[in-house]
Design a protein around this motif. Structure first.
Motif, PDB file in Angstrom:
ATOM      1  N   MET A 149       0.865  89.455   7.211  1.00  0.00           N
ATOM      2  CA  MET A 149       2.143  88.774   6.984  1.00  0.00           C
ATOM      3  C   MET A 149       2.067  87.377   7.599  1.00  0.00           C
ATOM      4  SD  MET A 149       5.985  89.927   8.150  1.00  0.00           S
ATOM      5  CE  MET A 149       5.971  91.433   7.185  1.00  0.00           C
ATOM      6  N   ALA A 150       1.875  86.376   6.768  1.00  0.00           N
ATOM      7  CA  ALA A 150       1.742  85.000   7.258  1.00  0.00           C
ATOM      8  C   ALA A 150       3.105  84.420   7.624  1.00  0.00           C
ATOM      9  CB  ALA A 150       1.065  84.133   6.200  1.00  0.00           C
ATOM     10  N   THR A 151       3.171  83.817   8.777  1.00  0.00           N
ATOM     11  CA  THR A 151       4.411  83.173   9.226  1.00  0.00           C
ATOM     12  C   THR A 151       4.311  81.649   9.164  1.00  0.00           C
ATOM     13  OG1 THR A 151       3.660  83.150  11.526  1.00  0.00           O
ATOM     14  CG2 THR A 151       4.930  85.078  10.777  1.00  0.00           C
ATOM     15  N   HIS A 152       3.090  81.146   8.896  1.00  0.00           N
ATOM     16  CA  HIS A 152       2.854  79.708   8.857  1.00  0.00           C
ATOM     17  C   HIS A 152       2.033  79.361   7.614  1.00  0.00           C
ATOM     18  CE1 HIS A 152       4.170  80.192  12.967  1.00  0.00           C
ATOM     19  NE2 HIS A 152       4.228  78.881  13.124  1.00  0.00           N
ATOM     20  N   GLU A 153       2.017  78.077   7.285  1.00  0.00           N
ATOM     21  CA  GLU A 153       1.286  77.602   6.117  1.00  0.00           C
ATOM     22  C   GLU A 153       0.494  76.355   6.488  1.00  0.00           C
ATOM     23  OE1 GLU A 153       2.432  77.299   1.490  1.00  0.00           O
ATOM     24  OE2 GLU A 153       3.600  75.962   2.778  1.00  0.00           O
ATOM     25  N   TYR A 154      -0.716  76.271   5.948  1.00  0.00           N
ATOM     26  CA  TYR A 154      -1.602  75.152   6.264  1.00  0.00           C
ATOM     27  C   TYR A 154      -1.572  74.115   5.142  1.00  0.00           C
ATOM     28  CZ  TYR A 154      -5.918  72.510   7.005  1.00  0.00           C
ATOM     29  OH  TYR A 154      -6.831  71.491   7.184  1.00  0.00           O
TER      30      TYR A 154
ATOM     31  N   ASN B 226      -3.953  68.112   7.408  1.00  0.00           N
ATOM     32  CA  ASN B 226      -4.611  68.941   8.430  1.00  0.00           C
ATOM     33  C   ASN B 226      -3.600  69.411   9.471  1.00  0.00           C
ATOM     34  OD1 ASN B 226      -6.835  70.282   9.537  1.00  0.00           O
ATOM     35  ND2 ASN B 226      -7.261  68.613  10.976  1.00  0.00           N
ATOM     36  N   SER B 227      -2.477  69.935   8.942  1.00  0.00           N
ATOM     37  CA  SER B 227      -1.398  70.377   9.820  1.00  0.00           C
ATOM     38  C   SER B 227      -0.903  71.764   9.395  1.00  0.00           C
ATOM     39  CB  SER B 227      -0.239  69.384   9.790  1.00  0.00           C
ATOM     40  OG  SER B 227       0.313  69.306   8.492  1.00  0.00           O
ATOM     41  N   ILE B 228      -0.207  72.413  10.279  1.00  0.00           N
ATOM     42  CA  ILE B 228       0.326  73.747  10.055  1.00  0.00           C
ATOM     43  C   ILE B 228       1.827  73.714  10.304  1.00  0.00           C
ATOM     44  CG2 ILE B 228       0.352  76.126  10.914  1.00  0.00           C
ATOM     45  CD1 ILE B 228      -2.622  75.798  11.531  1.00  0.00           C
ATOM     46  N   ARG B 229       2.583  74.325   9.409  1.00  0.00           N
ATOM     47  CA  ARG B 229       4.037  74.388   9.585  1.00  0.00           C
ATOM     48  C   ARG B 229       4.508  75.831   9.465  1.00  0.00           C
ATOM     49  NH1 ARG B 229       7.511  75.133   5.309  1.00  0.00           N
ATOM     50  NH2 ARG B 229       6.524  75.306   3.250  1.00  0.00           N
ATOM     51  N   GLU B 230       5.605  76.108  10.118  1.00  0.00           N
ATOM     52  CA  GLU B 230       6.219  77.429  10.008  1.00  0.00           C
ATOM     53  C   GLU B 230       6.963  77.518   8.681  1.00  0.00           C
ATOM     54  OE1 GLU B 230       9.104  80.462  12.591  1.00  0.00           O
ATOM     55  OE2 GLU B 230       8.766  78.391  13.246  1.00  0.00           O
ATOM     56  N   ILE B 231       6.877  78.660   8.012  1.00  0.00           N
ATOM     57  CA  ILE B 231       7.546  78.826   6.719  1.00  0.00           C
ATOM     58  C   ILE B 231       8.843  79.618   6.886  1.00  0.00           C
ATOM     59  CG2 ILE B 231       5.389  78.732   5.428  1.00  0.00           C
ATOM     60  CD1 ILE B 231       5.552  81.765   5.107  1.00  0.00           C
ATOM     61  N   ASP B 232       9.744  79.414   5.922  1.00  0.00           N
ATOM     62  CA  ASP B 232      10.969  80.209   5.838  1.00  0.00           C
ATOM     63  C   ASP B 232      10.592  81.531   5.183  1.00  0.00           C
ATOM     64  OD1 ASP B 232      13.374  81.392   5.295  1.00  0.00           O
ATOM     65  OD2 ASP B 232      14.195  79.739   4.121  1.00  0.00           O
ATOM     66  N   PHE B 233      10.461  82.583   5.987  1.00  0.00           N
ATOM     67  CA  PHE B 233       9.905  83.829   5.458  1.00  0.00           C
ATOM     68  C   PHE B 233      10.744  84.402   4.329  1.00  0.00           C
ATOM     69  CE2 PHE B 233       9.175  88.385   5.301  1.00  0.00           C
ATOM     70  CZ  PHE B 233       7.783  88.428   5.238  1.00  0.00           C
ATOM     71  N   MET B 234      12.054  84.320   4.400  1.00  0.00           N
ATOM     72  CA  MET B 234      12.907  84.917   3.372  1.00  0.00           C
ATOM     73  C   MET B 234      12.699  84.268   2.015  1.00  0.00           C
ATOM     74  SD  MET B 234      14.526  87.489   4.464  1.00  0.00           S
ATOM     75  CE  MET B 234      15.706  87.643   3.117  1.00  0.00           C
ATOM     76  N   ASN B 235      12.383  82.974   1.994  1.00  0.00           N
ATOM     77  CA  ASN B 235      12.306  82.250   0.725  1.00  0.00           C
ATOM     78  C   ASN B 235      10.919  81.746   0.363  1.00  0.00           C
ATOM     79  OD1 ASN B 235      15.212  82.318   0.153  1.00  0.00           O
ATOM     80  ND2 ASN B 235      15.384  80.988   1.944  1.00  0.00           N
TER      81      ASN B 235
ATOM     82  N   GLY C 261     -12.287  79.385   2.132  1.00  0.00           N
ATOM     83  CA  GLY C 261     -11.501  80.527   1.673  1.00  0.00           C
ATOM     84  C   GLY C 261     -10.626  81.168   2.729  1.00  0.00           C
ATOM     85  N   TYR C 262     -10.328  80.472   3.795  1.00  0.00           N
ATOM     86  CA  TYR C 262      -9.456  81.005   4.836  1.00  0.00           C
ATOM     87  C   TYR C 262      -8.087  80.325   4.774  1.00  0.00           C
ATOM     88  CZ  TYR C 262     -13.256  83.541   7.114  1.00  0.00           C
ATOM     89  OH  TYR C 262     -14.283  84.419   7.382  1.00  0.00           O
ATOM     90  N   ASP C 263      -7.106  81.002   5.348  1.00  0.00           N
ATOM     91  CA  ASP C 263      -5.768  80.427   5.449  1.00  0.00           C
ATOM     92  C   ASP C 263      -5.136  80.917   6.750  1.00  0.00           C
ATOM     93  OD1 ASP C 263      -3.539  78.975   4.843  1.00  0.00           O
ATOM     94  OD2 ASP C 263      -3.190  79.907   2.896  1.00  0.00           O
ATOM     95  N   VAL C 264      -4.165  80.161   7.212  1.00  0.00           N
ATOM     96  CA  VAL C 264      -3.547  80.488   8.491  1.00  0.00           C
ATOM     97  C   VAL C 264      -2.628  81.705   8.341  1.00  0.00           C
ATOM     98  CG1 VAL C 264      -1.545  78.972   8.151  1.00  0.00           C
ATOM     99  CG2 VAL C 264      -2.342  79.493  10.466  1.00  0.00           C
ATOM    100  N   VAL C 265      -2.573  82.507   9.389  1.00  0.00           N
ATOM    101  CA  VAL C 265      -1.717  83.683   9.390  1.00  0.00           C
ATOM    102  C   VAL C 265      -0.499  83.452  10.288  1.00  0.00           C
ATOM    103  CG1 VAL C 265      -1.556  86.163   9.838  1.00  0.00           C
ATOM    104  CG2 VAL C 265      -3.705  85.177   9.013  1.00  0.00           C
ATOM    105  N   THR C 266      -0.757  83.229  11.566  1.00  0.00           N
ATOM    106  CA  THR C 266       0.363  83.103  12.495  1.00  0.00           C
ATOM    107  C   THR C 266      -0.083  82.386  13.770  1.00  0.00           C
ATOM    108  OG1 THR C 266       2.174  84.352  13.526  1.00  0.00           O
ATOM    109  CG2 THR C 266      -0.046  85.308  13.671  1.00  0.00           C
TER     110      THR C 266
END
Length: 273
Positions: free
Chosen positions: A68-73, A78-87, A233-238
């Motif tokens: 369950m990813a809570t952030h997006e890259y 080259n930055s990471i932000r927190e996502i709105d999980f509901m939307n 092929g990787y992505d940020v999770v949390t």
């Protein structure tokens, strides 16, 4: 240059409307080694000594990514932000599929007008259809003996050639004729019947066989590794406490949209988005 179009008329003989009996049940059967499950349909008709059945179906299923990813890259900044999980979450997704096989059953040699546990679909234990919530909507058609024989040839040809529109080993003889040329060979068969429909939901817990097809071991990465990891092929999770602060995993473990969509069916019973 003059283009001439010749319109032709195609017709069938008049035929009675066959009343399709209701579907008795939709069930499932897990294989002895728990590597797959079969979806089955059962039906019967006490008003006729024998019957000819055809089915098609639509499958819908809800599934999730492994993490369950809570952030997006973002690669470019080259930055990471927190996502709105509901939307914006990449955790809940839905898939859809329609039947492709010719599904038939005849009770001619059964001794009773009973179609028991006819297999509609076989699903592997690594298929996301059996992970969380599965739905199948089945349509049943009560067809004539003539129509059954037509579709039976189509089915046998499909099994031999691999697809319905490939060159046919045998010529299926339908009930459609060309009024202008009775000798013209026409592929097709018209049936006249009512349709019975049944929908069934089955949870992943009921199936009890799902195995994640991926190895999803997460790892932490320094900021200087982010772009290279993303291209690999990787992505940020949390976020993790400590240094380095972010946990990463393979994209197929993080983003469910790789294997489905966010298009939730309008009839779906869960509140997930």
């Amino acid at each position: 240059v003059q283009s001439i179009s010749y319109a032709r008329t195609y017709s069938t003989d008049f035929m009675p409307v066959l009343i399709t009996p209701p579907i008795d049940s939709i069930s499932y059967q897990v294989s002895p080694d728990s590597t797959s499950v079969s979806i089955k349909v059962t039906s019967h008709d006490d008003t006729q000594p024998e019957g000819y059945y055809r089915w098609d179906y639509v499958e819908d299923w809800e599934f999730t990514s492994s993490h369950m990813a809570t952030h997006e890259y973002d690669y470019y900044s080259n930055s990471i932000r927190e996502i709105d999980f509901m939307n914006e979450n990449r955790y809940y997704c839905w898939g859809n599929n329609v039947s492709e096989d010719v599904l038939l059953y005849s009770t001619e040699d059964v001794g009773a007008n009973f179609a028991p546990l006819v297999t509609l679909s076989n699903i592997s234990c690594t298929d996301r259809r059996v992970q969380r919530l599965y739905c199948i909507t089945v349509k049943q058609y009560y067809i004539s003996q003539e129509s059954f024989r037509f579709w039976d040839v189509i089915r046998k040809n499909e099994n031999l050639s691999g697809e319905i529109f490939a060159p046919q080993p045998s010529k299926p003889q339908g009930n459609i004729v060309c009024e202008e040329n009775k000798d013209e060979y026409v592929i097709g068969s018209v049936s006249c019947c009512t349709v019975s429909t049944m929908r069934k939901f089955i949870t992943g817990e009921e199936f009890g066989i799902y195995k994640d097809p991926f190895v999803c071991n997460p790892r932490s990465l320094d900021m200087g590794q982010w772009q290279t990891a993303y291209m690999d092929g990787y992505d940020v999770v949390t976020v993790l406490e400590g240094t380095p602060p972010y946990l990463w995993a393979k994209k197929e473990c993080v983003d469910c949209r790789l294997y489905g969509s966010k298009a939730k069916p309008i009839f779906w019973p869960t509140n997930n988005k």
